[in-house]
Design a protein around this motif. Sequence first.
Motif, mmCIF file in Angstrom:
data_model
loop_
_atom_site.group_PDB
_atom_site.id
_atom_site.type_symbol
_atom_site.label_atom_id
_atom_site.label_comp_id
_atom_site.label_asym_id
_atom_site.label_seq_id
_atom_site.Cartn_x
_atom_site.Cartn_y
_atom_site.Cartn_z
ATOM 1 N N GLY A 64 -13.484 22.669 -5.048
ATOM 2 C CA GLY A 64 -12.692 21.932 -6.025
ATOM 3 C C GLY A 64 -11.194 21.972 -5.797
ATOM 4 N N GLN A 65 -10.735 22.649 -4.754
ATOM 5 C CA GLN A 65 -9.300 22.782 -4.522
ATOM 6 C C GLN A 65 -8.720 21.653 -3.676
ATOM 7 O OE1 GLN A 65 -8.548 24.709 -6.968
ATOM 8 N NE2 GLN A 65 -7.187 26.068 -5.826
ATOM 9 N N ILE A 66 -9.556 20.968 -2.908
ATOM 10 C CA ILE A 66 -9.100 19.818 -2.129
ATOM 11 C C ILE A 66 -9.634 18.563 -2.803
ATOM 12 C CG2 ILE A 66 -9.064 18.704 0.126
ATOM 13 C CD1 ILE A 66 -7.650 21.380 0.100
ATOM 14 N N VAL A 67 -8.725 17.804 -3.427
ATOM 15 C CA VAL A 67 -9.113 16.627 -4.205
ATOM 16 C C VAL A 67 -8.629 15.381 -3.466
ATOM 17 C CG1 VAL A 67 -8.956 15.451 -6.427
ATOM 18 C CG2 VAL A 67 -8.885 17.959 -6.326
ATOM 19 N N SER A 68 -9.560 14.597 -2.941
ATOM 20 C CA SER A 68 -9.197 13.393 -2.191
ATOM 21 C C SER A 68 -9.138 12.189 -3.116
ATOM 22 C CB SER A 68 -10.209 13.157 -1.064
ATOM 23 O OG SER A 68 -11.526 13.072 -1.580
ATOM 24 N N MET A 69 -8.127 11.344 -2.918
ATOM 25 C CA MET A 69 -7.936 10.143 -3.727
ATOM 26 C C MET A 69 -7.465 9.008 -2.825
ATOM 27 S SD MET A 69 -6.091 11.685 -7.156
ATOM 28 C CE MET A 69 -6.433 10.185 -8.069
ATOM 29 N N GLU A 70 -8.093 7.861 -2.967
ATOM 30 C CA GLU A 70 -7.720 6.702 -2.153
ATOM 31 C C GLU A 70 -6.386 6.137 -2.638
ATOM 32 O OE1 GLU A 70 -9.800 2.627 -0.384
ATOM 33 O OE2 GLU A 70 -10.740 3.761 -2.006
ATOM 34 N N TRP A 71 -5.577 5.681 -1.686
ATOM 35 C CA TRP A 71 -4.274 5.153 -2.068
ATOM 36 C C TRP A 71 -3.797 4.129 -1.044
ATOM 37 C CZ3 TRP A 71 1.156 6.244 -0.593
ATOM 38 C CH2 TRP A 71 1.272 6.725 0.721
ATOM 39 N N ASP A 72 -2.793 3.373 -1.425
ATOM 40 C CA ASP A 72 -2.104 2.440 -0.540
ATOM 41 C C ASP A 72 -0.616 2.549 -0.848
ATOM 42 O OD1 ASP A 72 -0.851 -0.412 0.059
ATOM 43 O OD2 ASP A 72 -2.660 -0.239 1.281
ATOM 44 N N VAL A 73 0.203 2.538 0.177
ATOM 45 C CA VAL A 73 1.633 2.758 -0.008
ATOM 46 C C VAL A 73 2.285 1.652 -0.832
ATOM 47 C CG1 VAL A 73 2.404 1.546 2.074
ATOM 48 C CG2 VAL A 73 3.715 3.518 1.236
ATOM 49 N N ARG A 74 1.595 0.494 -0.972
ATOM 50 C CA ARG A 74 2.146 -0.608 -1.757
ATOM 51 C C ARG A 74 1.597 -0.659 -3.183
ATOM 52 N NH1 ARG A 74 0.881 -3.474 3.293
ATOM 53 N NH2 ARG A 74 2.813 -3.821 4.463
ATOM 54 N N ASN A 75 0.656 0.218 -3.502
ATOM 55 C CA ASN A 75 0.008 0.208 -4.809
ATOM 56 C C ASN A 75 0.601 1.297 -5.701
ATOM 57 O OD1 ASN A 75 -1.863 0.498 -7.011
ATOM 58 N ND2 ASN A 75 -3.423 -0.511 -5.773
ATOM 59 N N GLU A 76 1.439 0.892 -6.645
ATOM 60 C CA GLU A 76 2.135 1.868 -7.485
ATOM 61 C C GLU A 76 1.191 2.601 -8.426
ATOM 62 O OE1 GLU A 76 5.510 0.287 -9.477
ATOM 63 O OE2 GLU A 76 6.530 -0.332 -7.631
ATOM 64 N N ALA B 56 0.876 6.670 -8.595
ATOM 65 C CA ALA B 56 1.073 7.404 -9.845
ATOM 66 C C ALA B 56 -0.131 8.283 -10.169
ATOM 67 C CB ALA B 56 1.336 6.415 -10.986
ATOM 68 N N GLU B 57 -1.323 7.778 -9.922
ATOM 69 C CA GLU B 57 -2.528 8.558 -10.188
ATOM 70 C C GLU B 57 -2.616 9.776 -9.263
ATOM 71 O OE1 GLU B 57 -5.943 9.498 -12.276
ATOM 72 O OE2 GLU B 57 -4.419 7.971 -12.683
ATOM 73 N N CYS B 58 -2.109 9.638 -8.035
ATOM 74 C CA CYS B 58 -2.178 10.742 -7.074
ATOM 75 C C CYS B 58 -1.210 11.884 -7.407
ATOM 76 C CB CYS B 58 -1.877 10.231 -5.660
ATOM 77 S SG CYS B 58 -3.183 9.225 -4.922
ATOM 78 N N GLY C 256 8.316 2.354 1.183
ATOM 79 C CA GLY C 256 7.279 3.299 0.766
ATOM 80 C C GLY C 256 7.849 4.598 0.250
ATOM 81 N N ALA C 257 8.856 5.123 0.961
ATOM 82 C CA ALA C 257 9.482 6.382 0.524
ATOM 83 C C ALA C 257 10.174 6.218 -0.817
ATOM 84 C CB ALA C 257 10.487 6.843 1.585
ATOM 85 N N LYS D 96 10.503 7.055 -6.658
ATOM 86 C CA LYS D 96 10.721 6.436 -7.977
ATOM 87 C C LYS D 96 9.586 6.788 -8.936
ATOM 88 C CE LYS D 96 9.557 2.234 -8.547
ATOM 89 N NZ LYS D 96 9.432 0.748 -8.442
ATOM 90 N N ILE D 97 8.360 6.702 -8.475
ATOM 91 C CA ILE D 97 7.221 6.997 -9.335
ATOM 92 C C ILE D 97 7.164 8.482 -9.672
ATOM 93 C CG2 ILE D 97 4.694 6.972 -9.446
ATOM 94 C CD1 ILE D 97 4.788 4.463 -7.702
ATOM 95 N N ALA D 98 7.517 9.338 -8.711
ATOM 96 C CA ALA D 98 7.555 10.776 -8.977
ATOM 97 C C ALA D 98 8.579 11.103 -10.061
ATOM 98 C CB ALA D 98 7.866 11.546 -7.700
#
Length: 359
Positions: free
Chosen positions: A94-106, A110-112, A141-142, A147-149
């Motif tokens: 449970g310590q490694i949590v994978s989540m799908e993402w795209d650098v253009r999808n805000e 945010a969910e990550c 992307g950076a 900004k979201i962080a």
Amino acid sequence: MLSASNVLRVQRIAISRGKRALHDLVTLPGRKPIVSSGTPGYSAVSGHVVTVFGCTGFLGRYLVSKLARMGTQVIVPYREEDEKRHLKPMGDLGQIVSMEWDVRNEEQIAECLRHSDIVYNLVGREYETKNFKYSDVHVSGAERIAKIAAQAGVPRLVHVSHLNASTSSTSHFYRTKAEGEERVRDAFPAATIVRPGQMYGCEDKFLNNMASWPIWWKLNHGETKIRPVHVMDVAQALTNLMTIPQFPGTISLPGPRTLTTEYLLDMVSSLTYTPPSSAPVLPKSLALALAKVAQAPWWPLISPDEVERRYIDDVDVPGDWEAVGVTPDEIENHAITYLRRYRSAENFVRPAVFPARSS
């Protein structure tokens, strides 16, 4: 006389006091104190939740490994399913949590990062494609991640750039790295900018390329100055930043010595027991033309911007290794580990003879 329940309670208090100390407590701005617990190591609980963008890359896998080994819960955003499979066993259940993402999808970004107390941005590209240009990843992307962080209230952001990042560089790669740093600072003023030098390691595109394609490293007659740094040292430096509540500013992490590509090619030849390349030194104009032709395959062999970077010396700045509690190691101490596989069976166990050191 104490009851059995009280005895167990006293024992638990004694055990917990014996396992915790003042350095186990970290207080982050706007968040609850983070207290580590348990025995040190893989099954411990560091109390941190960390997101590592770019975790499937060269540096990312070593950073995730070091974080997970401390008992940290690591969010590993991925683009392709198979690219993140090797990260799963690096941490406890449970310590490694994978989540799908795209650098253009805000929304995905945010969910990550919304549960994390520190975010690492290691995302970068060595060459451009029709879908992702340097500016899409290093700048837009950076800025989007920073900004979201900031909007999510993440206390810490560590952005990994490059030692040679400069707005006046002749390399588009280095210029976009510098522009990305400026965008990150504007969006997240307390961000930590880390500038490592050219990294080497098991899966690198440095020593392995020198052993496979030395002709591309003979450009500039081997006079280009490089400050190579071990990827494990950079990963440890990034890991140590996790325990520091705030560290705004820029950290430079070059290798301990400045070496020429000629010396490095001689070192690779001495370790692999292969004769030095007899190929002629290509003129820059011809190398650029060949690099443009090499863009035709789906996986380009070398990009024109990489050719340009072969002519740029690493900047001469002092390293900030003491600030992150790491002593960088010499490349000669590790190169044999990554280059022995290029030896023939006849020479596989022979000792290495290094060339004379360059300054």
